[in-house]
Design an enzyme around this catalytic site. Structure first.
Site, PDB file in Angstrom:
ATOM      1  N   SER A  64       0.783  -1.371  -0.073  1.00 43.12           N
ATOM      2  CA  SER A  64      -0.049  -0.007  -0.069  1.00 43.12           C
ATOM      3  C   SER A  64       0.849   1.323  -0.148  1.00 43.12           C
ATOM      4  O   SER A  64       1.945   1.147   0.307  1.00 43.12           O
ATOM      5  CB  SER A  64      -0.799  -0.075   1.258  1.00 43.12           C
ATOM      6  OG  SER A  64      -1.678  -1.418   1.308  1.00 43.12           O
TER       7      SER A  64
HETATM    8  N1  SAH Z   1       0.064  -5.683   4.156  1.00 44.41           N
HETATM    9  C1  SAH Z   1       0.749  -5.923   2.697  1.00 44.41           C
HETATM   10  C2  SAH Z   1      -0.290  -5.584   1.563  1.00 44.41           C
HETATM   11  C3  SAH Z   1      -1.269  -6.330   1.254  1.00 44.41           C
HETATM   12  S1  SAH Z   1      -1.884  -6.477  -0.276  1.00 44.41           S
HETATM   13  C4  SAH Z   1       1.846  -5.260   2.867  1.00 44.41           C
HETATM   14  O1  SAH Z   1       2.439  -4.535   3.732  1.00 44.41           O
HETATM   15  O2  SAH Z   1       2.795  -5.243   1.790  1.00 44.41           O
HETATM   16  C5  SAH Z   1      -3.278  -7.567   0.288  1.00 44.41           C
HETATM   17  C6  SAH Z   1      -2.859  -9.110   0.502  1.00 44.41           C
HETATM   18  O3  SAH Z   1      -3.901  -9.763   0.749  1.00 44.41           O
HETATM   19  C7  SAH Z   1      -2.357 -10.004  -0.681  1.00 44.41           C
HETATM   20  O4  SAH Z   1      -1.051 -10.287  -0.648  1.00 44.41           O
HETATM   21  C8  SAH Z   1      -3.288 -10.762  -1.089  1.00 44.41           C
HETATM   22  O5  SAH Z   1      -2.774 -12.075  -1.479  1.00 44.41           O
HETATM   23  C9  SAH Z   1      -3.910 -11.082   0.444  1.00 44.41           C
HETATM   24  N2  SAH Z   1      -5.241 -11.695   0.600  1.00 44.41           N
HETATM   25  C10 SAH Z   1      -6.347 -11.527  -0.070  1.00 44.41           C
HETATM   26  N3  SAH Z   1      -7.258 -12.400   0.515  1.00 44.41           N
HETATM   27  C11 SAH Z   1      -6.674 -12.846   1.456  1.00 44.41           C
HETATM   28  C12 SAH Z   1      -7.260 -13.983   2.503  1.00 44.41           C
HETATM   29  N4  SAH Z   1      -8.504 -14.346   2.412  1.00 44.41           N
HETATM   30  N5  SAH Z   1      -6.322 -14.346   3.524  1.00 44.41           N
HETATM   31  C13 SAH Z   1      -5.021 -13.837   3.638  1.00 44.41           C
HETATM   32  N6  SAH Z   1      -4.528 -12.997   2.606  1.00 44.41           N
HETATM   33  C14 SAH Z   1      -5.352 -12.638   1.645  1.00 44.41           C
END
Ligand code: SAH
Length: 219
Positions: A64
């Site tokens: 993000s």
């Molecule tokens: N917090 C992260 C950015 C997250 S982007 C950082 O600091 O880089 C969102 C992430 O959520 C992605 O990697 C995606 O694969 C994950 N995601 C989506 N649905 C999910 C679920 N049900 N359980 C776990 N992770 C999930």
């Protein structure tokens, strides 16, 4: 090539992107000056690691924008003694910030390759105690519950019920809630079993895909 002064870029990020937009919590600002955001990305991205934008981290997922990370972290109102669950490990950057600011961090990611890479980075950068797991974060992490804070870093159609159940009394969940293309940050506080909802800034996150989220990656 001259060595890039990443510390200087981080300070610039805090001073030009975060403080002018109202991020105030000194602990959050200090952590964002400290955690080496670029090291959670591929080297080809380092030159824009501290720019005012979200960036790709592989598998179609993103890290993000710094301001969004800051506002979410500030809204969690961490004092240092909390047990925190993050849904969506992604690069591991947000987990590192949470580790700076709380007692214990659990983070769930559905894509194994991202979780593995994030785990290596976190261990290598001095956050060996962050607990990582691959799985559907909409189901939470019942064995480790209850949590004082739960942060969802992917866009959810609604706050998954199992996460509300795994929240400690007095705890907070923060999540981007909305449709697939735009959401609003929602903060839910559990007080004596009752839920208090507050709406914050609008935002755009990749979808939360899982049993209590969206059913598939593609709309
Ligand atoms: N917090 C992260 C950015 C997250 S982007 C950082 O600091 O880089 C969102 C992430 O959520 C992605 O990697 C995606 O694969 C994950 N995601 C989506 N649905 C999910 C679920 N049900 N359980 C776990 N992770 C999930």
């Amino acid at each position: 090539m001259d060595a890039v002064n990443f510390q200087k870029l981080r300070n610039l990020m805090v001073d030009t992107q975060l403080i002018p937009r109202g991020i105030r919590d000194p602990r959050v600002l200090e952590a964002m000056r400290k955690v080496p955001r670029h090291l959670f990305m591929d080297e080809s991205m380092w030159y824009k690691a501290y720019d005012d934008m979200a960036l790709p981290v592989g598998e179609g997922q993103t890290i993000s924008q710094p301001y969004m990370v800051a506002i979410m972290t500030e809204l969690l109102d961490l004092k240092g003694d909390e047990k925190v669950l993050e849904i969506g490990t992604g690069s591991g950057y947000q987990a590192a910030l949470l580790a700076e600011l709380s007692q214990e961090v659990y983070t769930l990611e559905r894509i194994q390759s991202l979780s593995e890479k994030a785990g290596e980075k976190l261990r290598g950068l001095g956050y060996p105690d962050v607990h990582l797991k691959v799985g559907d974060g909409t189901l939470g992490w019942p064995e480790a519950a209850p949590f004082d804070r739960i942060l969802i870093t992917a866009g959810a159609p609604e706050i998954p019920e199992p996460l509300i159940e795994q929240l400690a009394d007095g705890g907070m969940i923060l999540a981007p809630v909305g449709d697939r293309f735009s959401q609003q940050l929602v903060r839910v506080t559990k007080q004596k079993g009752k839920l208090l909802k507050e709406y914050h800034t609008s935002c755009v996150f990749v979808p939360l895909v899982g049993e209590y989220g969206w059913k598939a990656d593609i709309p």
